[in-house]
Structure formats: C-alpha cells, structure tokens
Design an enzyme around this catalytic site. Structure first.
Site, PDB file in Angstrom:
ATOM      1  N   GLY A  23       0.788  -1.230   0.000  1.00 56.54           N
ATOM      2  CA  GLY A  23       0.000   0.000   0.000  1.00 56.54           C
ATOM      3  C   GLY A  23       0.819   1.279   0.000  1.00 56.54           C
ATOM      4  O   GLY A  23       1.900   1.359  -0.596  1.00 56.54           O
ATOM      5  N   ILE A  24       0.304   2.289   0.689  1.00 65.57           N
ATOM      6  CA  ILE A  24       0.956   3.591   0.725  1.00 65.57           C
ATOM      7  C   ILE A  24       2.357   3.491   1.312  1.00 65.57           C
ATOM      8  O   ILE A  24       3.284   4.174   0.867  1.00 65.57           O
ATOM      9  CB  ILE A  24       0.109   4.595   1.532  1.00 65.57           C
ATOM     10  CG1 ILE A  24      -1.226   4.877   0.828  1.00 65.57           C
ATOM     11  CG2 ILE A  24       0.861   5.911   1.733  1.00 65.57           C
ATOM     12  CD1 ILE A  24      -2.181   5.736   1.641  1.00 65.57           C
ATOM     13  N   ASP A  43       6.510  -3.933   9.559  1.00 72.88           N
ATOM     14  CA  ASP A  43       5.179  -4.493   9.352  1.00 72.88           C
ATOM     15  C   ASP A  43       5.053  -5.752  10.200  1.00 72.88           C
ATOM     16  O   ASP A  43       6.059  -6.414  10.490  1.00 72.88           O
ATOM     17  CB  ASP A  43       4.964  -4.828   7.873  1.00 72.88           C
ATOM     18  CG  ASP A  43       3.495  -4.835   7.476  1.00 72.88           C
ATOM     19  OD1 ASP A  43       3.064  -3.903   6.776  1.00 72.88           O
ATOM     20  OD2 ASP A  43       2.779  -5.778   7.868  1.00 72.88           O
ATOM     21  N   TYR A 163     -11.983   4.921  13.554  1.00 73.05           N
ATOM     22  CA  TYR A 163     -11.042   5.445  12.561  1.00 73.05           C
ATOM     23  C   TYR A 163     -11.125   6.972  12.530  1.00 73.05           C
ATOM     24  O   TYR A 163     -10.107   7.671  12.528  1.00 73.05           O
ATOM     25  CB  TYR A 163     -11.367   4.852  11.195  1.00 73.05           C
ATOM     26  CG  TYR A 163     -10.312   5.097  10.136  1.00 73.05           C
ATOM     27  CD1 TYR A 163      -9.134   4.361  10.140  1.00 73.05           C
ATOM     28  CD2 TYR A 163     -10.511   6.032   9.120  1.00 73.05           C
ATOM     29  CE1 TYR A 163      -8.170   4.557   9.161  1.00 73.05           C
ATOM     30  CE2 TYR A 163      -9.551   6.242   8.144  1.00 73.05           C
ATOM     31  CZ  TYR A 163      -8.387   5.502   8.164  1.00 73.05           C
ATOM     32  OH  TYR A 163      -7.431   5.707   7.202  1.00 73.05           O
ATOM     33  N   LYS A 167      -7.794   9.062  13.639  1.00 68.83           N
ATOM     34  CA  LYS A 167      -7.152   9.876  12.609  1.00 68.83           C
ATOM     35  C   LYS A 167      -7.338  11.371  12.886  1.00 68.83           C
ATOM     36  O   LYS A 167      -6.457  12.190  12.583  1.00 68.83           O
ATOM     37  CB  LYS A 167      -7.693   9.508  11.230  1.00 68.83           C
ATOM     38  CG  LYS A 167      -7.290   8.110  10.759  1.00 68.83           C
ATOM     39  CD  LYS A 167      -5.780   7.979  10.647  1.00 68.83           C
ATOM     40  CE  LYS A 167      -5.385   6.640  10.042  1.00 68.83           C
ATOM     41  NZ  LYS A 167      -3.921   6.516   9.864  1.00 68.83           N
TER      42      LYS A 167
END
Length: 258
Positions: A23-24, A43, A163, A167
C-alpha cells in the site's frame, strides 16, 4: 546538481516506514528510495514484508525489513534501535500503519476501540517520541503521519467511528508536535488521502452501491492511486518542503472542498 534534483534529494537520509509491506507504505518507500534514502520497512506481516524488501533490493534499494506489531509499545524501542544500528538514526519517519473497523459505533467493543487507538494513534506518537532524539542529534528531520479525509470530515458513507477519532487525533498530534519540535529542526506534517483501491479494501469498494457515491463526492471523479499519496509523502519529506510544518495535505480529488 539541477535545481529539481536538489529540491527532492534525500541522499544519506534514513527513512522508517510503518505498514511498509504494501500500500501507501511500500509505494512511499519506493519514492523515498528513488530520491536517495535508505528505507526501513516495519510491518507485522513478516512474509509480505520480506517479499516487499526483496523486491526493493532487487532494484538496488538499500532496504531493511523489521517484523513487528506496532500495537505493542514495548517492541518499539527495539525497532528504532535496529534501524539505527543498520544505517544510523532515522531522520524520516512515516507513520502509515492503520487499522480500520467498519462497524456501527454501538458494536465497537472497548477492546476494539483500544486496538484502533493503539495502531492508529499511540504507535505514531511513541515512534515519533523515540526517533526525536536522533533527529535532534542530526540537526533535524521530517515526520509524516498518514491521516485520512475522515480525520477532517464526518464521512457519512458508512460507520467508522474509531477510525474517525484516531485519525482526527493524529491530525492534532501533527500540529502539536510541529509547534513543539519546530525549534529543533523537526518538521511534522500529515497526508490525508481519499479512498484508494488497494488489496486492503478492494473487496469493500467493489461491493454493489459502494463506489458510486464515493466517486460522486470527489470533483476529480476518481479514486486516488498509491502514487498520488506517496508523492505527497515524498514532497513533505524533501527539501522542497523545508518551510512546511504543521500542515495537513489532503490528497482527495477535491472531496474536502465541499
């Protein structure tokens, strides 16, 4: 050195990237490495992590793979120490790893809530705190937190309270650390991406009736790509952004312009 190269030259820098197996995180590692940085991927998925690191190394990238669950705070000092022993203290930190819980708020258990905060917020703070002394010793550094457009809006497309909260807190953590550590030469910024079709959420986005309203909410009319988000990370880590700190950069196709 040409001006453009100078603006994005990261030669000699050491980047620590969480959620780096895909991913990012992985795409950011590619771009930072292309600019000259050594990249350390962290990770909890050891198999995917080793595959990602092997792919980067095959392309000539100096890369370290560190298998760790960042939700375990006791593990984090050893992660930073391992990276520092490998290539020197990190002067770039990308807090990318995240946990998404798409369930109604009434179904969020206390354990689920704490798990989301541990991954999305607590680990970002703890890693920032741990790399700060090394950055100060090196004369400065750059921290980029991967937030979300959900940190800056109520969303409303589906329930995702943990979330949103984690965030949103990351955004103000970004601002707070930017104010506190700016005099030390440490820039702290955040990237707020819109929806990206990745292996992580492809099945969700491909459900009938899900993608259409999301795409309609963005003036550019498309999902972001990994490269879109990673390019913002590169900019905020590079000399080109030397005067940018405490900023949240939406990569949202105009979603937040509503």
């Amino acid at each position: 050195m040409a001006i453009l190269e100078e603006l994005f030259d990261l030669t000699g820098r050491v980047a620590l990237i969480t959620g780096g197996a895909r991913g990012i995180g992985l795409e950011s590692a590619r771009l930072l490495a292309e600019a000259g940085a050594a990249v350390a991927l962290v990770d909890r998925d050891g198999e995917a992590l080793e595959a990602a690191a092997a792919d980067l190394r095959a392309g000539g990238v100096r890369c370290l793979a560190v298998t760790a669950d960042i939700a375990e705070p006791a593990r984090l000092p050893a992660v930073v120490e391992e990276v520092s022993d490998w290539a020197g203290a990190p002067d770039i930190l990308v807090n990318n790893a995240a946990l998404v819980q798409r369930v109604p708020a009434t179904e969020l258990t206390p354990d689920m809530w704490r798990q989301a905060m541990a991954v999305n917020l607590d680990a970002a703070f703890e890693l920032s705190r741990l790399v700060q002394p090394g950055m100060v010793a090196k004369g400065g550094g750059a921290i980029v937190n991967i937030a979300s457009i959900m940190a800056l809006s109520g969303g409303g497309f589906y329930p995702i309270a943990s979330y949103h909260a984690s965030k949103g807190a990351m955004v103000n953590l970004t601002r707070g650390l930017a104010m506190e550590w700016g005099p030390l030469g440490i820039r702290v910024n955040a990237v707020a991406p819109t929806w990206i079709r990745t292996d992580f959420n492809r099945a969700f986005l491909d459900q009938p009736g899900v993608s259409e309203p999301l795409l309609a909410s963005m003036p550019l009319g498309r999902f972001a790509t990994l490269r879109d988000a990673a390019a913002a990370v590169l900019y905020l880590c590079a000399p080109a952004a030397a005067m940018v700190t405490g900023h949240v950069l939406p990569v949202d196709g105009g979603y937040l312009a509503h």
